[in-house]
Design an enzyme around this catalytic site. Structure first.
Site, short mmCIF file in Angstrom:
data_model
loop_
_atom_site.label_atom_id
_atom_site.label_comp_id
_atom_site.label_asym_id
_atom_site.label_seq_id
_atom_site.Cartn_x
_atom_site.Cartn_y
_atom_site.Cartn_z
CG HIS A 163 50.07 -23.05 -15.04
ND1 HIS A 163 49.18 -23.21 -16.08
CD2 HIS A 163 50.94 -24.10 -15.15
CE1 HIS A 163 49.48 -24.30 -16.77
NE2 HIS A 163 50.54 -24.85 -16.23
CB CYS A 257 46.96 -18.71 -19.99
SG CYS A 257 46.73 -18.68 -18.23
N1 ARG Z 1 43.42 -25.83 -19.69
C1 ARG Z 1 44.80 -25.44 -19.63
C2 ARG Z 1 45.54 -26.35 -18.66
O1 ARG Z 1 44.95 -26.77 -17.69
C3 ARG Z 1 44.92 -24.00 -19.22
C4 ARG Z 1 46.32 -23.49 -19.22
C5 ARG Z 1 46.45 -22.11 -18.70
N2 ARG Z 1 47.77 -21.63 -18.84
C6 ARG Z 1 48.46 -20.90 -17.97
N3 ARG Z 1 49.64 -20.47 -18.33
N4 ARG Z 1 48.04 -20.68 -16.76
O2 ARG Z 1 46.67 -26.69 -18.84
#
Ligand code: ARG
Length: 268
Positions: A163, A257
């Site tokens: 992300h 996150c």
């Molecule tokens: N386990 C989640 C996923 O893989 C973690 C999300 C993390 N969020 C972020 N905005 N980076 O989607």
């Protein structure tokens, strides 16, 4: 006063594997996760943020990562279209909460994946959007049209930094913290072109998700494990608040996150 959306980690856990950080064999300690999340909630409250809580839902263990709920700008909310079916069930809960809260909810076409603020961060008036592992580049144009703003798309190339908010963090003085190796060459070029003051993070600090910071004016809430970045930010006059985030790193997440801005920006 900034308003933020958080989700208590009541049902949080590592129940599937959708990024390289997650391993069902390495579960999160529920009590430690609760404590770390409460630590984040406490510091954000102390920084004079108004914190809203969305009720957590059983069987949606990643709902704690509210940055992926969608993107709020002014009174408009664009919900995420999650790439992985494991997270898709979160979307209606977030959307109905936002609607009740008075946001106008505008869905993207369901042909495009988009993972909200996790992949969409304003630096100045430009919305930087990451794509490939989660969001599709096609979603960016749709978001730009809905919001009427300039979007700069950057391709992510390292699956550990899947992300945008894992490798890019804009600051209010116009600078940004980033981990350049997470972007392809053109993405790096696009970011350099628009952000002249870039703070590179070292690979070992990037691995502690040091780019995944919540910036509230001169205060920055950052995961522990990035002394060089903290020194650089302190030198620029920021106050850094370092938090243990070990249990959330096991899911590939940290401070940012776990936080969604309501909204990230007032009207464009
Ligand atoms: N386990 C989640 C996923 O893989 C973690 C999300 C993390 N969020 C972020 N905005 N980076 O989607």
């Amino acid at each position: 006063m900034r308003e933020l959306l958080l989700c208590p980690p009541d049902y949080y856990g590592i129940e599937y594997e959708i990024n390289p950080w997650m391993s069902r064999a390495r579960g999160a300690e529920a009590a430690v996760a609760q404590k770390q999340w409460r630590g984040l909630h406490a510091i954000l409250s102390k920084l004079n943020c108004k914190i809203e809580l969305v009720p957590p839902q059983p069987k949606l263990p990643d709902m704690v990562f509210t940055a992926n709920a969608g993107l709020a700008v002014g009174k408009q909310f664009i919900p995420s279209n999650f790439r992985h079916k494991e997270r898709a069930g979160e979307a209606p809960h977030f959307a109905s909460w936002m609607e009740k809260r008075g946001f106008q909810v505008s869905w993207l076409s369901n042909d495009y994946y988009f993972e909200g603020e996790g992949d969409a961060l304003f630096a100045g008036d430009i919305l930087f959007c990451g794509y490939k592992f989660r969001s599709d580049i096609k979603s960016h144009r749709a978001v730009a049209e809905m919001l009427g703003c300039l979007v700069v798309s950057a391709e992510l190339v390292d699956p550990r930094f899947y992300h945008l908010d894992t490798c890019f963090c804009p600051l209010p003085d116009g600078a940004a913290v980033w981990f350049p190796a997470a972007f392809d060459e053109y993405g790096q070029h696009a970011i350099r072109e628009h952000v002249s003051d870039l703070i590179d993070v070292a690979p070992e600090e990037a691995m502690h998700f040091c780019c995944n910071a919540v910036v509230i004016e001169r205060d920055i809430v950052v995961p522990e494990g990035a002394p060089k970045l903290v020194a650089a930010l302190t030198g620029r006059g920021y106050r850094c608040h370092q938090l243990p985030m070990t249990e959330f790193l096991k899911a590939g997440g940290a401070c940012k996150c776990l936080t969604l801005f309501l909204p990230q920006r007032e009207k464009i």
